[in-house]
Write a protein that holds these residues in place. Sequence first.
Motif, PDB file in Angstrom:
ATOM      1  N   MET A   1       0.814  -1.370  -0.352  1.00  0.00           N
ATOM      2  CA  MET A   1      -0.071   0.343  -0.022  1.00  0.00           C
ATOM      3  C   MET A   1       0.774   1.110  -0.194  1.00  0.00           C
ATOM      4  O   MET A   1       0.415   2.099  -0.949  1.00  0.00           O
TER       5      MET A   1
ATOM      6  N   SER B   1      -4.598   4.419  -7.349  1.00  0.00           N
ATOM      7  CA  SER B   1      -5.323   5.088  -6.071  1.00  0.00           C
ATOM      8  C   SER B   1      -5.595   3.570  -5.589  1.00  0.00           C
ATOM      9  O   SER B   1      -5.476   2.291  -6.464  1.00  0.00           O
ATOM     10  N   PHE B   2      -5.885   3.669  -3.868  1.00  0.00           N
ATOM     11  CA  PHE B   2      -6.100   2.271  -3.457  1.00  0.00           C
ATOM     12  C   PHE B   2      -7.459   2.288  -3.697  1.00  0.00           C
ATOM     13  O   PHE B   2      -8.377   2.779  -4.017  1.00  0.00           O
ATOM     14  N   SER B   3      -7.410   0.578  -4.138  1.00  0.00           N
ATOM     15  CA  SER B   3      -8.890   0.017  -4.429  1.00  0.00           C
ATOM     16  C   SER B   3      -8.191  -1.665  -3.168  1.00  0.00           C
ATOM     17  O   SER B   3      -7.260  -2.132  -3.398  1.00  0.00           O
TER      18      SER B   3
ATOM     19  N   TYR C   1      -8.842   6.170   2.822  1.00  0.00           N
ATOM     20  CA  TYR C   1      -9.843   5.544   2.274  1.00  0.00           C
ATOM     21  C   TYR C   1     -10.739   6.371   0.815  1.00  0.00           C
ATOM     22  O   TYR C   1     -11.174   6.059   0.018  1.00  0.00           O
ATOM     23  N   GLN C   2     -10.950   7.636   1.871  1.00  0.00           N
ATOM     24  CA  GLN C   2     -11.881   8.378   0.998  1.00  0.00           C
ATOM     25  C   GLN C   2     -11.180   8.669  -0.587  1.00  0.00           C
ATOM     26  O   GLN C   2     -11.999   9.301  -1.060  1.00  0.00           O
ATOM     27  N   THR C   3      -9.793   9.921   0.016  1.00  0.00           N
ATOM     28  CA  THR C   3      -9.040   9.867  -1.869  1.00  0.00           C
ATOM     29  C   THR C   3      -8.131   8.981  -1.652  1.00  0.00           C
ATOM     30  O   THR C   3      -7.747   8.988  -3.443  1.00  0.00           O
ATOM     31  N   ARG C   4      -8.380   7.522  -1.709  1.00  0.00           N
ATOM     32  CA  ARG C   4      -7.774   6.391  -2.169  1.00  0.00           C
ATOM     33  C   ARG C   4      -6.104   6.464  -2.681  1.00  0.00           C
ATOM     34  O   ARG C   4      -5.047   5.550  -2.991  1.00  0.00           O
TER      35      ARG C   4
ATOM     36  N   THR D   1      -7.043   1.280   6.969  1.00  0.00           N
ATOM     37  CA  THR D   1      -7.316   1.503   5.284  1.00  0.00           C
ATOM     38  C   THR D   1      -7.839   0.410   4.841  1.00  0.00           C
ATOM     39  O   THR D   1      -9.136   0.470   4.312  1.00  0.00           O
ATOM     40  N   TYR D   2      -6.421  -0.653   4.984  1.00  0.00           N
ATOM     41  CA  TYR D   2      -7.440  -2.218   4.094  1.00  0.00           C
ATOM     42  C   TYR D   2      -8.995  -2.269   5.106  1.00  0.00           C
ATOM     43  O   TYR D   2      -9.729  -3.273   3.978  1.00  0.00           O
TER      44      TYR D   2
ATOM     45  N   LEU E   1     -11.554  -0.407   3.054  1.00  0.00           N
ATOM     46  CA  LEU E   1     -11.385  -1.057   1.556  1.00  0.00           C
ATOM     47  C   LEU E   1     -12.010  -2.673   1.361  1.00  0.00           C
ATOM     48  O   LEU E   1     -13.130  -3.243   1.042  1.00  0.00           O
TER      49      LEU E   1
END
Length: 220
Positions: free
Chosen positions: A45, A54-56, A130-133, A157-158, A161
């Motif tokens: 991450m 971007s985080f997903s 989490y909101q901005t990834r 954050t994970y 997700l």
Amino acid sequence: MIGWLIVLITLIAGYGWAARLLRGHGWLTTLLALAISAGTLTLIMLAEGLIGVSFSLAGVAIPYFALMLPGWWRLPPGFARLTIPQAWSKRFALVLLLAISAAVLFNGAYWPFYRDDTLGIYQPAAQAMYQTRALVPLTGADSLYRAYPILIPLTYTYAYLAAGWENEYLAKAIATVLSLACIPAVYVLGKQLGRKRGDERAGWIGAVILALTPFYSRWA
């Protein structure tokens, strides 16, 4: 429930590599597996955040499990071997440690976020990621607080997700398990040190002392 299942599978995914590294040293393999899982997950991450990915859930989980999967290929024999204490004194210590561990688990499952550092640093950082990834930008007077220690906000954050929403209880689960792992980790270390003198009691004494320490139970 799907989020809980995803996090559980994530935490045990590192067991294969731990078993390969330690060749089936009982509890130590399980402890190393937790460290490998949480460490690898957050490093992925962090790397994705640094290069602007971007985080997903899929973007993090796919490379993570791709790295963990080879560790399960042809595990060494005896990788799941555990030792159970036989002496009554060891059994008493084991019961005491299990009771304290159960209390820690209950505390983690019952209360939402409430510690100062969690509310002031870790949760806001995880919420923003989490909101901005993306990683939290290091701007302003509080940049120092946003930069440390990144493992905890990234695990939060994970969990968000995996759950699809800001599930505080699931986010706390990873940190709670890592906190509980400190008890058998001290036991294994003390046991190894005492074995040189033919006495393994140092492991049990160290684990009990840690579990009974108010500072540990307050933060675990």
